[in-house]
Design a protein around this motif. Structure first.
Motif, short mmCIF file in Angstrom:
data_model
loop_
_atom_site.label_atom_id
_atom_site.label_comp_id
_atom_site.label_asym_id
_atom_site.label_seq_id
_atom_site.Cartn_x
_atom_site.Cartn_y
_atom_site.Cartn_z
N VAL A 159 0.84 -1.20 0.00
CA VAL A 159 0.00 0.00 0.00
C VAL A 159 0.88 1.25 0.00
CG1 VAL A 159 -1.63 1.37 1.37
CG2 VAL A 159 -2.01 -1.08 1.04
N SER A 160 0.61 2.13 -0.95
CA SER A 160 1.33 3.40 -1.05
C SER A 160 0.32 4.54 -1.12
CB SER A 160 2.22 3.44 -2.30
OG SER A 160 3.21 2.43 -2.26
N LYS B 111 -5.68 7.26 7.96
CA LYS B 111 -6.65 7.90 7.07
C LYS B 111 -6.95 7.05 5.84
CE LYS B 111 -5.61 12.55 8.68
NZ LYS B 111 -4.98 13.86 8.40
N VAL B 112 -5.97 6.29 5.37
CA VAL B 112 -6.23 5.35 4.27
C VAL B 112 -7.21 4.26 4.71
CG1 VAL B 112 -5.18 3.53 2.85
CG2 VAL B 112 -4.11 5.79 2.99
N LEU B 113 -6.98 3.72 5.90
CA LEU B 113 -7.83 2.63 6.38
C LEU B 113 -9.23 3.12 6.77
CD1 LEU B 113 -5.28 0.64 8.58
CD2 LEU B 113 -6.16 0.05 6.31
N HIS C 132 -8.46 9.12 2.98
CA HIS C 132 -7.66 9.18 1.76
C HIS C 132 -7.70 7.81 1.08
CE1 HIS C 132 -6.21 13.01 3.00
NE2 HIS C 132 -5.33 12.59 3.88
N ALA C 133 -7.83 7.80 -0.22
CA ALA C 133 -7.75 6.54 -0.97
C ALA C 133 -6.28 6.21 -1.21
CB ALA C 133 -8.48 6.66 -2.30
N ALA C 134 -5.94 4.93 -1.10
CA ALA C 134 -4.57 4.50 -1.38
C ALA C 134 -4.24 4.76 -2.84
CB ALA C 134 -4.41 3.03 -1.05
N VAL D 82 -11.52 1.24 -0.06
CA VAL D 82 -12.01 2.06 1.05
C VAL D 82 -11.96 3.52 0.61
CG1 VAL D 82 -11.89 2.44 3.54
CG2 VAL D 82 -10.89 0.36 2.58
N PRO D 83 -12.85 3.92 -0.31
CA PRO D 83 -12.76 5.27 -0.88
C PRO D 83 -13.34 6.37 0.00
CG PRO D 83 -14.57 4.08 -1.86
CD PRO D 83 -13.88 3.10 -0.95
#
Length: 275
Positions: A26-27, A64-66, A70-72, A86-87
């Motif tokens: 994941v980036s 925040k990604v999870l 924020h989308a990965a 997870v958008p």
């Protein structure tokens, strides 16, 4: 080097538990800035994973990604065995991921019940006042939270009690994964102990827990594993039972040519380190 936040030799049979969350590569980029780069992470049911790192290590971005803020930019996220996106924050909640952010987002002028059910006025969570009060007590009892009344204003509660309310609210939709962002920040000794007891209750309930923390005493008190981020990348995954605070700090700061960095790169447990 294959530094990863996944699949350590865990104590107590944790490897036999169901993997709730699995990140691979994941980036997250913000323009030319890489906040996360090829991050891997596994979290199992009934396990507390402490994610640690210095300021700017990528901890907040990972949260925040999870949580759908924020989308990965790339990589895969698997939740309960299936690949997911997870958008949005709502999509995270729908999956079963609940996040308690550091600011808690509580309304001081409202009582405990109102805070627990804030923004859930629409179906399917719509309830009458009596049902909401009953449900509030159920959630707080599940955590063994020390709240004198569900009708007391949030402004009257201590820091530990406020954290209790925020965590109870996160349980409202029966999530499988709880993310706690610096849950003991700015709390005194007694209030910190109160919050750490809540974390223990979440684990006993079989929930997967990610705890972001700067406090190594808190990490050692409740974590099963310690996952280190450094400059947005994996820099070690350790059994909390075996690793020392000094070793974790070495991984956080990027110390090289020592036992912790060699172990992290091989992803081996401490007991197998050659002396």
């Amino acid at each position: 080097m294959d530094q990863t936040l996944s699949e350590p030799a865990a104590a107590g049979g944790a490897d036999e538990r169901r993997t709730i969350l699995r990140l691979r590569g994941v980036s997250k980029n913000f323009g030319a800035v890489a906040a996360l780069t090829d991050v891997d992470l596994d979290v199992r049911a009934g396990e507390v994973v402490a994610v640690v790192g210095d300021n700017g290590a990528g901890k907040s971005t990972l949260v925040k990604v999870l949580s759908g803020v924020h989308a990965a930019s790339s990589g895969t996220i698997e939740f309960d065995g299936r690949e997911v996106q997870v958008p949005t924050p709502q999509s995270a909640l729908d999956l079963g991921i609940a996040t308690v952010f550091q600011d808690l987002a509580l309304c001081d002028n409202l009582d405990v019940v109102a805070n627990l059910f804030l923004n859930t006025e629409l179906a399917p969570l719509r309830m009458d006042e009596v049902a909401m009060e009953v449900r509030s007590w159920e959630l707080l009892k599940r955590l063994a939270a020390k709240i004198p009344s569900v009708r007391i204003p949030i402004a009257s509660l201590s820091g530990g009690q406020r954290q209790s309310v925020a965590i109870a609210r996160s349980l409202l939709r029966d999530p499988q994964l709880i993310i706690l962002d610096e849950p003991t920040a700015a709390l005194g000794v007694a209030q910190t102990a109160e919050v750490l007891n809540l974390v223990e209750r979440l684990r006993e309930d079989g929930l997967a827990v990610i705890m972001i923390s700067h406090n190594m005493d808190d990490v050692r008190a409740v974590a099963d594993r310690v996952a280190v981020l450094r400059l947005g990348r994996n820099n070690g995954d350790f059994s909390a039972r075996d690793v020392t605070s000094e070793e974790v700090v070495a991984a956080i700061t990027g110390a090289t040519d020592n036992a912790v960095s060699r172990r992290a790169s091989r992803n081996l447990p401490p007991a197998s380190e050659e002396h």
